[in-house]
Motif scaffolding. Sequence first.
Motif, PDB file in Angstrom:
ATOM      1  N   ALA A 201      -4.123 -19.432  26.092  1.00  0.00           N
ATOM      2  CA  ALA A 201      -4.429 -18.345  27.018  1.00  0.00           C
ATOM      3  C   ALA A 201      -5.020 -17.153  26.276  1.00  0.00           C
ATOM      4  O   ALA A 201      -5.968 -16.519  26.747  1.00  0.00           O
ATOM      5  CB  ALA A 201      -3.161 -17.929  27.765  1.00  0.00           C
ATOM      6  N   LEU A 202      -4.469 -16.877  25.093  1.00  0.00           N
ATOM      7  CA  LEU A 202      -4.940 -15.729  24.319  1.00  0.00           C
ATOM      8  C   LEU A 202      -6.415 -15.871  23.951  1.00  0.00           C
ATOM      9  O   LEU A 202      -7.170 -14.892  23.988  1.00  0.00           O
ATOM     10  CB  LEU A 202      -4.087 -15.564  23.058  1.00  0.00           C
ATOM     11  CG  LEU A 202      -4.423 -14.354  22.183  1.00  0.00           C
ATOM     12  CD1 LEU A 202      -4.207 -13.053  22.950  1.00  0.00           C
ATOM     13  CD2 LEU A 202      -3.558 -14.372  20.914  1.00  0.00           C
ATOM     14  N   ARG A 203      -6.841 -17.084  23.616  1.00  0.00           N
ATOM     15  CA  ARG A 203      -8.246 -17.299  23.269  1.00  0.00           C
ATOM     16  C   ARG A 203      -9.159 -16.947  24.440  1.00  0.00           C
ATOM     17  O   ARG A 203     -10.233 -16.353  24.260  1.00  0.00           O
ATOM     18  CB  ARG A 203      -8.464 -18.749  22.833  1.00  0.00           C
ATOM     19  CG  ARG A 203      -7.918 -19.070  21.449  1.00  0.00           C
ATOM     20  CD  ARG A 203      -8.544 -20.327  20.881  1.00  0.00           C
ATOM     21  NE  ARG A 203      -8.131 -21.521  21.605  1.00  0.00           N
ATOM     22  CZ  ARG A 203      -7.079 -22.267  21.267  1.00  0.00           C
ATOM     23  NH1 ARG A 203      -6.329 -21.929  20.230  1.00  0.00           N
ATOM     24  NH2 ARG A 203      -6.771 -23.346  21.960  1.00  0.00           N
ATOM     25  N   ASP A 204      -8.729 -17.298  25.652  1.00  0.00           N
ATOM     26  CA  ASP A 204      -9.556 -16.980  26.817  1.00  0.00           C
ATOM     27  C   ASP A 204      -9.552 -15.494  27.134  1.00  0.00           C
ATOM     28  O   ASP A 204     -10.580 -14.910  27.483  1.00  0.00           O
ATOM     29  CB  ASP A 204      -9.090 -17.785  28.036  1.00  0.00           C
ATOM     30  CG  ASP A 204      -9.564 -19.227  27.979  1.00  0.00           C
ATOM     31  OD1 ASP A 204     -10.614 -19.488  27.360  1.00  0.00           O
ATOM     32  OD2 ASP A 204      -8.888 -20.096  28.562  1.00  0.00           O
ATOM     33  N   TYR A 205      -8.383 -14.855  27.033  1.00  0.00           N
ATOM     34  CA  TYR A 205      -8.338 -13.409  27.266  1.00  0.00           C
ATOM     35  C   TYR A 205      -9.178 -12.667  26.222  1.00  0.00           C
ATOM     36  O   TYR A 205      -9.816 -11.649  26.518  1.00  0.00           O
ATOM     37  CB  TYR A 205      -6.891 -12.903  27.229  1.00  0.00           C
ATOM     38  CG  TYR A 205      -6.090 -13.227  28.467  1.00  0.00           C
ATOM     39  CD1 TYR A 205      -6.609 -12.989  29.737  1.00  0.00           C
ATOM     40  CD2 TYR A 205      -4.804 -13.749  28.377  1.00  0.00           C
ATOM     41  CE1 TYR A 205      -5.877 -13.272  30.880  1.00  0.00           C
ATOM     42  CE2 TYR A 205      -4.062 -14.035  29.519  1.00  0.00           C
ATOM     43  CZ  TYR A 205      -4.601 -13.800  30.766  1.00  0.00           C
ATOM     44  OH  TYR A 205      -3.863 -14.086  31.889  1.00  0.00           O
ATOM     45  N   GLU A 206      -9.177 -13.171  24.999  1.00  0.00           N
ATOM     46  CA  GLU A 206      -9.993 -12.562  23.952  1.00  0.00           C
ATOM     47  C   GLU A 206     -11.479 -12.699  24.284  1.00  0.00           C
ATOM     48  O   GLU A 206     -12.262 -11.755  24.110  1.00  0.00           O
ATOM     49  CB  GLU A 206      -9.698 -13.210  22.604  1.00  0.00           C
ATOM     50  CG  GLU A 206     -10.441 -12.573  21.443  1.00  0.00           C
ATOM     51  CD  GLU A 206     -10.076 -13.183  20.111  1.00  0.00           C
ATOM     52  OE1 GLU A 206     -10.310 -12.531  19.079  1.00  0.00           O
ATOM     53  OE2 GLU A 206      -9.560 -14.324  20.096  1.00  0.00           O
ATOM     54  N   ALA A 207     -11.855 -13.884  24.790  1.00  0.00           N
ATOM     55  CA  ALA A 207     -13.255 -14.104  25.164  1.00  0.00           C
ATOM     56  C   ALA A 207     -13.680 -13.137  26.271  1.00  0.00           C
ATOM     57  O   ALA A 207     -14.787 -12.583  26.240  1.00  0.00           O
ATOM     58  CB  ALA A 207     -13.456 -15.550  25.613  1.00  0.00           C
ATOM     59  N   VAL A 208     -12.789 -12.914  27.226  1.00  0.00           N
ATOM     60  CA  VAL A 208     -13.100 -11.999  28.331  1.00  0.00           C
ATOM     61  C   VAL A 208     -13.220 -10.566  27.817  1.00  0.00           C
ATOM     62  O   VAL A 208     -14.154  -9.837  28.174  1.00  0.00           O
ATOM     63  CB  VAL A 208     -12.025 -12.079  29.435  1.00  0.00           C
ATOM     64  CG1 VAL A 208     -12.271 -11.010  30.489  1.00  0.00           C
ATOM     65  CG2 VAL A 208     -12.033 -13.453  30.080  1.00  0.00           C
ATOM     66  N   SER A 209     -12.275 -10.156  26.979  1.00  0.00           N
ATOM     67  CA  SER A 209     -12.292  -8.771  26.490  1.00  0.00           C
ATOM     68  C   SER A 209     -13.510  -8.508  25.611  1.00  0.00           C
ATOM     69  O   SER A 209     -14.030  -7.381  25.588  1.00  0.00           O
ATOM     70  CB  SER A 209     -10.996  -8.447  25.734  1.00  0.00           C
ATOM     71  OG  SER A 209     -10.866  -9.277  24.597  1.00  0.00           O
ATOM     72  N   LYS A 210     -13.991  -9.525  24.909  1.00  0.00           N
ATOM     73  CA  LYS A 210     -15.212  -9.350  24.111  1.00  0.00           C
ATOM     74  C   LYS A 210     -16.447  -9.288  25.001  1.00  0.00           C
ATOM     75  O   LYS A 210     -17.380  -8.530  24.726  1.00  0.00           O
ATOM     76  CB  LYS A 210     -15.342 -10.503  23.111  1.00  0.00           C
ATOM     77  CG  LYS A 210     -14.393 -10.399  21.920  1.00  0.00           C
ATOM     78  CD  LYS A 210     -14.596 -11.554  20.957  1.00  0.00           C
ATOM     79  CE  LYS A 210     -13.675 -11.403  19.737  1.00  0.00           C
ATOM     80  NZ  LYS A 210     -13.837 -12.538  18.791  1.00  0.00           N
ATOM     81  N   ALA A 211     -16.430 -10.096  26.067  1.00  0.00           N
ATOM     82  CA  ALA A 211     -17.571 -10.090  26.988  1.00  0.00           C
ATOM     83  C   ALA A 211     -17.614  -8.811  27.818  1.00  0.00           C
ATOM     84  O   ALA A 211     -18.694  -8.349  28.201  1.00  0.00           O
ATOM     85  CB  ALA A 211     -17.504 -11.312  27.905  1.00  0.00           C
ATOM     86  N   LEU A 212     -16.417  -8.245  28.080  1.00  0.00           N
ATOM     87  CA  LEU A 212     -16.322  -7.033  28.895  1.00  0.00           C
ATOM     88  C   LEU A 212     -15.541  -5.972  28.120  1.00  0.00           C
ATOM     89  O   LEU A 212     -14.402  -5.641  28.463  1.00  0.00           O
ATOM     90  CB  LEU A 212     -15.627  -7.334  30.228  1.00  0.00           C
ATOM     91  CG  LEU A 212     -16.250  -8.434  31.100  1.00  0.00           C
ATOM     92  CD1 LEU A 212     -15.340  -8.744  32.273  1.00  0.00           C
ATOM     93  CD2 LEU A 212     -17.629  -8.015  31.586  1.00  0.00           C
ATOM     94  N   PRO A 213     -16.137  -5.408  27.055  1.00  0.00           N
ATOM     95  CA  PRO A 213     -15.385  -4.508  26.168  1.00  0.00           C
ATOM     96  C   PRO A 213     -14.877  -3.237  26.848  1.00  0.00           C
ATOM     97  O   PRO A 213     -13.927  -2.617  26.367  1.00  0.00           O
ATOM     98  CB  PRO A 213     -16.404  -4.173  25.070  1.00  0.00           C
ATOM     99  CG  PRO A 213     -17.741  -4.468  25.675  1.00  0.00           C
ATOM    100  CD  PRO A 213     -17.521  -5.606  26.624  1.00  0.00           C
ATOM    101  N   ARG A 214     -15.480  -2.852  27.960  1.00  0.00           N
ATOM    102  CA  ARG A 214     -15.035  -1.639  28.651  1.00  0.00           C
ATOM    103  C   ARG A 214     -14.124  -1.928  29.843  1.00  0.00           C
ATOM    104  O   ARG A 214     -13.725  -1.013  30.559  1.00  0.00           O
ATOM    105  CB  ARG A 214     -16.261  -0.845  29.127  1.00  0.00           C
ATOM    106  CG  ARG A 214     -17.138  -0.338  27.985  1.00  0.00           C
ATOM    107  CD  ARG A 214     -18.292   0.498  28.499  1.00  0.00           C
ATOM    108  NE  ARG A 214     -19.133   0.983  27.416  1.00  0.00           N
ATOM    109  CZ  ARG A 214     -20.210   1.738  27.584  1.00  0.00           C
ATOM    110  NH1 ARG A 214     -20.573   2.094  28.819  1.00  0.00           N
ATOM    111  NH2 ARG A 214     -20.923   2.134  26.550  1.00  0.00           N
ATOM    112  N   ASP A 215     -13.805  -3.188  30.043  1.00  0.00           N
ATOM    113  CA  ASP A 215     -12.971  -3.573  31.182  1.00  0.00           C
ATOM    114  C   ASP A 215     -11.496  -3.331  30.832  1.00  0.00           C
ATOM    115  O   ASP A 215     -10.938  -3.995  29.955  1.00  0.00           O
ATOM    116  CB  ASP A 215     -13.204  -5.048  31.536  1.00  0.00           C
ATOM    117  CG  ASP A 215     -12.527  -5.447  32.836  1.00  0.00           C
ATOM    118  OD1 ASP A 215     -11.292  -5.325  32.918  1.00  0.00           O
ATOM    119  OD2 ASP A 215     -13.235  -5.891  33.763  1.00  0.00           O
TER     120      ASP A 215
END
Length: 496
Positions: free
Chosen positions: A115-129
């Motif tokens: 799960a952490l890998r996916d959340y990391e991918a999202v946070s990198k794709a959306l750094p201001r989210d």
Amino acid sequence: MAAKPGVVQQVEAVLKKFEVVKDPFTKALKLKDEANQFFKDEHYEVAIELYSKAIELNPTVSIFYGNRSFAYLKDELYGSAVVDASKAIELEPTYIKGYYRRASANMALGKFKMALRDYEAVSKALPRDVDAKKKFDECQKIVRRIAFEKAIAVDHDQKSVAEQIDVEAIEVEAGYQGPVLGDAVTLEFMKELIATFREQGKLHKKYAYKMLLTIRKFFMSLPTMVEIDVPAGKKFTICGDIHGQYYDLLNVFELNGLPSEDNPYLFNGDFVDRGSFSVETIFTMFGFKLLYPNHFFMSRGNHESDTMNKMYGFEGEVKSKFTPQMAELFTEIFNWLPLCHLINKKILVCHGGLFKDDNVTLDDIRATSRNRQPPEEGIMCDLLWSDPQDFPGRAPSKRGVGVQFGPDVTRAFCERTGVQYIVRSHEVKPDGYEVAHNGQCITVFSAPNYCDTMGNRGAFITVRGDDLTPKFTTYEAVDHPRMKPMAYASSLFGFL
């Protein structure tokens, strides 16, 4: 876990509505839109079937898989949710919701690193989210905590939570007016406790801890499979999931009588989570277990686990109403709950179902170690997580844990063990119960209008010692105070 008849009818009605649409892509989009509406109306099974029809017509659209993954999540079919989210990402690597949904499903399965890998991918794709960053940070804390706990697990002198609690040192404030627990739980105490909880009052933490420490010792003394003898002519009641729906639990007692030595009960797991009165539910059940240790029984469900409690609200509720330390103590207690019960050597009662292995015996169950978190496979896992299916053989579970087992598997198990039939819970049923596998596999679910949305009835089963033929009582949900389900659930389940 085939589609229910009512679901099939609704799907067929939608398909008939679009018979005149000849273009496959156009029809797929229309079916997706219909599925979206069923999803909004919280008819997740219908939505899943319609998304599936859209995928059959056009299997290259990521949103079809992404939406079906979301519906699987809502229906607690986490394995299928992971598969669909992964397919959506494969088709469209920038499909952010796919990463969110796969992460949510893996969280529910306790696969925190994935799960952490996916959340990391999202946070990198959306750094201001902000939401993406929050979910990544929370998941990272869980992963680090687990790593820390493993690192210190080698310290054999580490005390359990129970050993760190000094009940006598806890003071009861002069203004406390709730139930007072003396040397032992009495019927008078239980009646006062129920009345207090009904009016949304609280049990003082001194007496709460006293109950928990006592029940922990008692559960530790029990075997993995508890054997129950119901005398000839005597009634015995089996209930399924309650899920923190305290006022529906009280309704069961109104309909069927309070537990007593002449009115014994077995509650078959998933006492807590989702419903926001889980604290009241579990203390009432533990109280009756202490009052009638040989006439009130409790089997562990898949939600009596640390991961489920963190995600679905019980841990948050305990922390809100009592203390974080008490939440840890509940984890220790749940580890000692029996995994199943055998009634008159003829009825096996477990929360989930049967096994991946053809050769499991009752002695194998008796020998299963249970003082732990549920593993991802094996006898303990299957007892807590498995589900029946209509067709023969076995299939991978859509939940991602356990197995689906057919009527031939049930028949062979009953022949091998001398069991007449099995009773399990774990699944919502429209009437609160379902008889399957030629009468050898019965599901009972006792939380009506599950999560205030499902519209199902609740049910309980009664048998008699000289007549093990199950009799079913069904009932509707009753009113409860204005507190929505999942009020204490993890923010990591704020699905997108």
